[in-house]
Design a protein around this motif. Sequence first.
Motif, PDB file in Angstrom:
ATOM      1  N   GLY A   1      16.867  -3.287  37.835  1.00 48.20           N
ATOM      2  CA  GLY A   1      17.278  -4.029  36.468  1.00 48.20           C
ATOM      3  C   GLY A   1      16.451  -4.355  35.737  1.00 48.20           C
ATOM      4  O   GLY A   1      16.138  -5.357  35.201  1.00 48.20           O
ATOM      5  N   GLY A   2      15.353  -4.739  36.759  1.00 48.12           N
ATOM      6  CA  GLY A   2      13.671  -5.784  36.122  1.00 48.12           C
ATOM      7  C   GLY A   2      13.918  -6.707  36.354  1.00 48.12           C
ATOM      8  O   GLY A   2      12.513  -7.221  35.833  1.00 48.12           O
ATOM      9  N   ALA A   3      14.779  -7.256  37.137  1.00 51.29           N
ATOM     10  CA  ALA A   3      14.298  -8.275  37.382  1.00 51.29           C
ATOM     11  C   ALA A   3      13.748  -8.551  38.612  1.00 51.29           C
ATOM     12  O   ALA A   3      12.920  -7.547  39.740  1.00 51.29           O
ATOM     13  N   GLU A   4      13.071  -9.854  38.126  1.00 45.67           N
ATOM     14  CA  GLU A   4      12.087 -10.102  39.950  1.00 45.67           C
ATOM     15  C   GLU A   4      12.605 -10.284  40.777  1.00 45.67           C
ATOM     16  O   GLU A   4      13.836 -11.058  41.133  1.00 45.67           O
ATOM     17  N   PHE A   5      11.810  -9.527  42.121  1.00 48.31           N
ATOM     18  CA  PHE A   5      11.831 -10.002  42.790  1.00 48.31           C
ATOM     19  C   PHE A   5      10.763 -10.442  44.371  1.00 48.31           C
ATOM     20  O   PHE A   5       9.355 -10.135  43.535  1.00 48.31           O
ATOM     21  N   THR A   6      11.365 -10.694  45.698  1.00 54.08           N
ATOM     22  CA  THR A   6      10.052 -11.682  46.445  1.00 54.08           C
ATOM     23  C   THR A   6      10.852 -10.326  47.216  1.00 54.08           C
ATOM     24  O   THR A   6      11.590  -9.990  47.782  1.00 54.08           O
ATOM     25  N   VAL A   7       9.222  -9.382  47.584  1.00 49.66           N
ATOM     26  CA  VAL A   7       9.627  -8.146  48.076  1.00 49.66           C
ATOM     27  C   VAL A   7       8.231  -8.397  50.176  1.00 49.66           C
ATOM     28  O   VAL A   7       7.380  -8.794  49.561  1.00 49.66           O
ATOM     29  N   ARG A   8       8.982  -7.978  51.099  1.00 43.25           N
ATOM     30  CA  ARG A   8       8.694  -8.450  52.086  1.00 43.25           C
ATOM     31  C   ARG A   8       8.867  -6.834  53.055  1.00 43.25           C
ATOM     32  O   ARG A   8       9.826  -6.761  53.670  1.00 43.25           O
TER      33      ARG A   8
END
Length: 78
Positions: free
Chosen positions: A15-22
């Motif tokens: 959806g284009g949202a900003e995520f923190t990814v690990r």
Amino acid sequence: MSRLASLPRTQSGPGGAEFTVRHVRGGDKTYTCPGCNQTIPVGTPHVVAWSNESLFGPERGLEERRHWHTSCWERRLW
């Protein structure tokens, strides 16, 4: 180099949202991937992602983190 892969980073997600990814090596329990609704078995490397745009603040986003198969997460990015 494997330690660098596990460092959290910000990425645009579904959806284009900003995520923190690990990226993680694998856990000691099973998870259900929200991308395919299939099980991520114990010890399987995968992605943990949480929204940076939670209405209730970043702590709530972290509480709502999800575990994804790496391929499912990458497919959601396109």
